[in-house]
Scaffold this active site. Structure first.
Site, PDB file in Angstrom:
ATOM      1  N   TYR A   7      46.139  42.249  43.250  1.00  0.00           N
ATOM      2  CA  TYR A   7      44.758  42.491  43.608  1.00  0.00           C
ATOM      3  C   TYR A   7      44.325  43.701  44.601  1.00  0.00           C
ATOM      4  CZ  TYR A   7      39.830  40.958  44.838  1.00  0.00           C
ATOM      5  OH  TYR A   7      38.505  41.139  44.755  1.00  0.00           O
ATOM      6  N   SER A  45      36.792  45.958  47.213  1.00  0.00           N
ATOM      7  CA  SER A  45      37.211  44.874  48.126  1.00  0.00           C
ATOM      8  C   SER A  45      37.615  45.405  49.424  1.00  0.00           C
ATOM      9  CB  SER A  45      38.032  44.058  47.158  1.00  0.00           C
ATOM     10  OG  SER A  45      38.505  42.750  48.218  1.00  0.00           O
TER      11      SER A  45
HETATM   12  N1  LIG Z   1      33.467  37.024  45.771  1.00  0.00           N
HETATM   13  C1  LIG Z   1      34.179  37.560  46.894  1.00  0.00           C
HETATM   14  O1  LIG Z   1      34.775  36.931  47.976  1.00  0.00           O
HETATM   15  C2  LIG Z   1      34.814  39.212  46.358  1.00  0.00           C
HETATM   16  C3  LIG Z   1      35.290  39.942  47.280  1.00  0.00           C
HETATM   17  C4  LIG Z   1      35.557  41.149  47.418  1.00  0.00           C
HETATM   18  C5  LIG Z   1      35.465  41.561  45.889  1.00  0.00           C
HETATM   19  N2  LIG Z   1      34.927  40.931  44.935  1.00  0.00           N
HETATM   20  C6  LIG Z   1      34.687  41.492  43.693  1.00  0.00           C
HETATM   21  O2  LIG Z   1      33.509  41.263  43.082  1.00  0.00           O
HETATM   22  C7  LIG Z   1      33.369  41.230  41.915  1.00  0.00           C
HETATM   23  C8  LIG Z   1      32.727  40.054  41.216  1.00  0.00           C
HETATM   24  O3  LIG Z   1      33.643  38.974  41.462  1.00  0.00           O
HETATM   25  P1  LIG Z   1      32.726  37.604  41.994  1.00  0.00           P
HETATM   26  O4  LIG Z   1      33.431  37.284  43.082  1.00  0.00           O
HETATM   27  O5  LIG Z   1      31.446  37.590  41.601  1.00  0.00           O
HETATM   28  O6  LIG Z   1      33.962  36.351  41.011  1.00  0.00           O
HETATM   29  P2  LIG Z   1      33.157  35.501  39.746  1.00  0.00           P
HETATM   30  O7  LIG Z   1      32.300  34.726  40.103  1.00  0.00           O
HETATM   31  O8  LIG Z   1      34.492  35.156  39.324  1.00  0.00           O
HETATM   32  O9  LIG Z   1      32.745  36.583  38.588  1.00  0.00           O
HETATM   33  C9  LIG Z   1      33.656  37.482  38.041  1.00  0.00           C
HETATM   34  C10 LIG Z   1      32.854  38.052  36.874  1.00  0.00           C
HETATM   35  O10 LIG Z   1      33.491  38.877  36.211  1.00  0.00           O
HETATM   36  C11 LIG Z   1      33.767  38.754  34.715  1.00  0.00           C
HETATM   37  N3  LIG Z   1      34.762  39.307  34.137  1.00  0.00           N
HETATM   38  C12 LIG Z   1      35.978  38.884  34.525  1.00  0.00           C
HETATM   39  N4  LIG Z   1      37.057  39.463  33.675  1.00  0.00           N
HETATM   40  C13 LIG Z   1      36.195  40.062  32.576  1.00  0.00           C
HETATM   41  C14 LIG Z   1      36.431  41.035  31.338  1.00  0.00           C
HETATM   42  N5  LIG Z   1      37.857  41.040  30.860  1.00  0.00           N
HETATM   43  N6  LIG Z   1      35.330  41.628  30.826  1.00  0.00           N
HETATM   44  C15 LIG Z   1      34.152  41.110  31.157  1.00  0.00           C
HETATM   45  N7  LIG Z   1      33.879  40.621  32.246  1.00  0.00           N
HETATM   46  C16 LIG Z   1      34.619  40.063  32.951  1.00  0.00           C
HETATM   47  C17 LIG Z   1      33.450  37.390  34.863  1.00  0.00           C
HETATM   48  O11 LIG Z   1      32.530  37.189  33.394  1.00  0.00           O
HETATM   49  P3  LIG Z   1      33.285  36.412  32.096  1.00  0.00           P
HETATM   50  O12 LIG Z   1      34.494  35.530  32.546  1.00  0.00           O
HETATM   51  O13 LIG Z   1      32.009  35.585  31.436  1.00  0.00           O
HETATM   52  O14 LIG Z   1      33.642  37.529  31.198  1.00  0.00           O
HETATM   53  C18 LIG Z   1      32.559  37.033  35.978  1.00  0.00           C
HETATM   54  O15 LIG Z   1      31.040  37.527  35.192  1.00  0.00           O
HETATM   55  C19 LIG Z   1      35.017  41.382  41.406  1.00  0.00           C
HETATM   56  O16 LIG Z   1      35.289  42.772  40.983  1.00  0.00           O
HETATM   57  C20 LIG Z   1      35.653  41.035  42.627  1.00  0.00           C
HETATM   58  O17 LIG Z   1      37.077  41.737  42.627  1.00  0.00           O
HETATM   59  C21 LIG Z   1      34.658  39.502  45.254  1.00  0.00           C
END
Ligand SMILES: NC(=O)c1ccc[n+]([C@@H]2O[C@H](COP(=O)([O-])OP(=O)(O)OC[C@H]3O[C@@H](n4cnc5c(N)ncnc54)[C@H](OP(=O)(O)O)[C@@H]3O)[C@@H](O)[C@H]2O)c1
Length: 279
Positions: free
Chosen positions: A154, A141
Site C-alpha cells: 500500500y 495517502s
Molecule cells: N479512509 C482512509 O483512512 C484513507 C486514508 C488514506 C487514503 N485513503 C484513500 O482514499 C481512497 C478512497 O478510499 P476509502 O477510504 O473511501 O475506502 P472505501 O470506503 O473502501 O472506498 C473505496 C472505493 O474504491 C472503489 N474501488 C476499489 N477498487 C476498485 C476498482 N477496481 N474499480 C473501481 N472502483 C474501485 C470502491 O468501489 P467498488 O468496490 O464498488 O468498486 C469504493 O468505492 C483510496 O484511494 C484510499 O487509499 C483512504
C-alpha cells in the site's frame, strides 16, 4: 454554497467512503456528478439520492483495473453532461502484510488498482480536462510518506501516485490543467474492512479508534475546497499533517514510532497477520 454550478465532476470509487462523500459534496455545491465504481447498486442508489435532492448525477459501473472502462465511462459522462471540469482518481484499497508472507501477485494486485487505476483515470480524462482547463485530483495517502512495517504494498502504491502527481502537475500546467494531490490520514470509510483481495467484510472490526478517524463528510468538504482552489496538495486530518511533517524532517523518529503500531485486518482463510492499517 453553489460554487460549482455548471461544473461537472467525475469521481472513481464513488460507491463508498471518501468518494461517496465527495460526490455528495460536489452535488451540494451545484456540480453534476458522474459516479464510478464496480458496485452498480451502490452508485445507482447514490445517483437516485442526489437526483432526488435536485442535483444531476449519473451512475457508471466501472472497474479501474479494466482497460477501456475509463474511456467508456468518460464518454458516457461527457455524453450526459457535455463536459468534465473535475476528475477525482480516488478508487483504491489496501494490501497489508509483511514482504516475506506476500507473493508478487499481492503487489501486482495492489498496483493494478491504486497506481494503474489512477493512470487509466488520468489518461482517459486528459483530453476533456485540457479542453475545460479543469482539475485532476489524485487521492494518495499519508502512507505515501511513511512506510510502516507490514504495509509495503500500500505504501509503495501511494508513494508512486504521489510521484506521479508531482511530475504530472508540471506537465499539465501549460495546458491549464491543475493537479491536486490529496493526502488523507485516517478517514471513516470501509477501507480497513476490505481484505488483500479487495473483498469487503462488513462485520470486521475497524482497527483505528473512532477519535482518530475524521468523518468522511468533513474530509470531503476540505478536499472539495482544495480542488476548487486548485491547491497543490491537501493533507487531511491533524494527525496526517503531523505524520507528513515528521516524515519530512525526522524520518528516523517516525519510523521508530510507526514500527510500534501493529494491527491486523481480516483475510479469509488465513490467520490475520500483523500489518499497518491503510491510511
Ligand atoms: N479512509 C482512509 O483512512 C484513507 C486514508 C488514506 C487514503 N485513503 C484513500 O482514499 C481512497 C478512497 O478510499 P476509502 O477510504 O473511501 O475506502 P472505501 O470506503 O473502501 O472506498 C473505496 C472505493 O474504491 C472503489 N474501488 C476499489 N477498487 C476498485 C476498482 N477496481 N474499480 C473501481 N472502483 C474501485 C470502491 O468501489 P467498488 O468496490 O464498488 O468498486 C469504493 O468505492 C483510496 O484511494 C484510499 O487509499 C483512504
Amino acid at each position: 454554497m453553489a460554487r460549482l454550478t455548471g461544473k461537472v465532476a467525475l469521481v472513481t470509487g464513488a460507491s463508498s467512503g471518501i468518494g461517496a462523500a465527495l460526490a455528495r459534496e460536489f452535488a451540494r455545491q451545484g456540480a453534476a456528478v458522474a459516479l464510478l465504481a464496480r458496485r452498480a447498486d451502490r452508485i445507482e442508489a447514490l445517483a437516485a439520492e442526489l437526483t432526488a435532492a435536485g442535483g444531476r448525477a449519473l451512475a457508471i459501473p466501472c472497474d479501474v483495473t479494466s482497460d477501456g472502462d475509463l474511456e467508456r465511462a468518460t464518454a458516457a459522462a461527457v455524453a450526459e453532461f457535455g463536459r468534465l471540469d473535475i476528475v477525482v482518481a480516488n478508487a483504491g484499497f489496501g494490501v497489508a502484510g509483511r514482504f516475506a508472507d506476500l507473493a508478487l501477485d499481492d503487489y501486482r494486485r495492489q498496483f493494478e488498482t491504486n497506481v494503474f487505476g489512477v493512470l487509466r483515470t488520468a489518461s482517459a480524462t486528459l483530453a476533456e480536462l485540457s479542453r475545460t482547463g479543469g482539475t485532476l485530483a489524485i487521492v494518495g495517502s499519508v502512507a505515501g510518506y511513511l512506510s510502516a512495517p507490514g504495509s509495503s504494498p500500500y505504501a509503495m502504491s501511494k508513494a508512486a501516485v504521489r510521484a506521479f502527481a508531482v511530475a504530472l502537475r508540471g506537465e499539465l500546467a501549460p495546458r491549464g490543467v491543475a493537479v491536486v494531490l490529496v493526502t488523507p490520514g485516517f478517514v471513516d470509510s470501509e477501507i480497513r474492512r476490505v481484505d488483500n483481495r479487495g473483498v469487503l467484510h462488513p462485520g470486521a472490526r475497524e482497527p483505528v479508534p473512532a477519535w482518530l478517524r475524521m468523518p468522511a463528510a468533513t474530509a470531503a468538504r476540505k478536499i472539495a475546497g482544495a480542488i476548487v482552489r486548485r491547491r497543490r496538495e491537501l493533507v487531511v486530518t491533524a494527525h496526517g499533517k503531523v505524520a507528513v511533517l515528521l516524515a519530512r524532517h525526522t524520518p528516523g523518529f517516525l519510523a521508530w514510532l510507526v514500527a510500534r503500531a501493529r494491527v491486523s485486518r481480516p483475510e479469509p482463510g488465513r490467520t490475520p497477520r500483523p500489518g499497518a492499517p491503510p491510511t
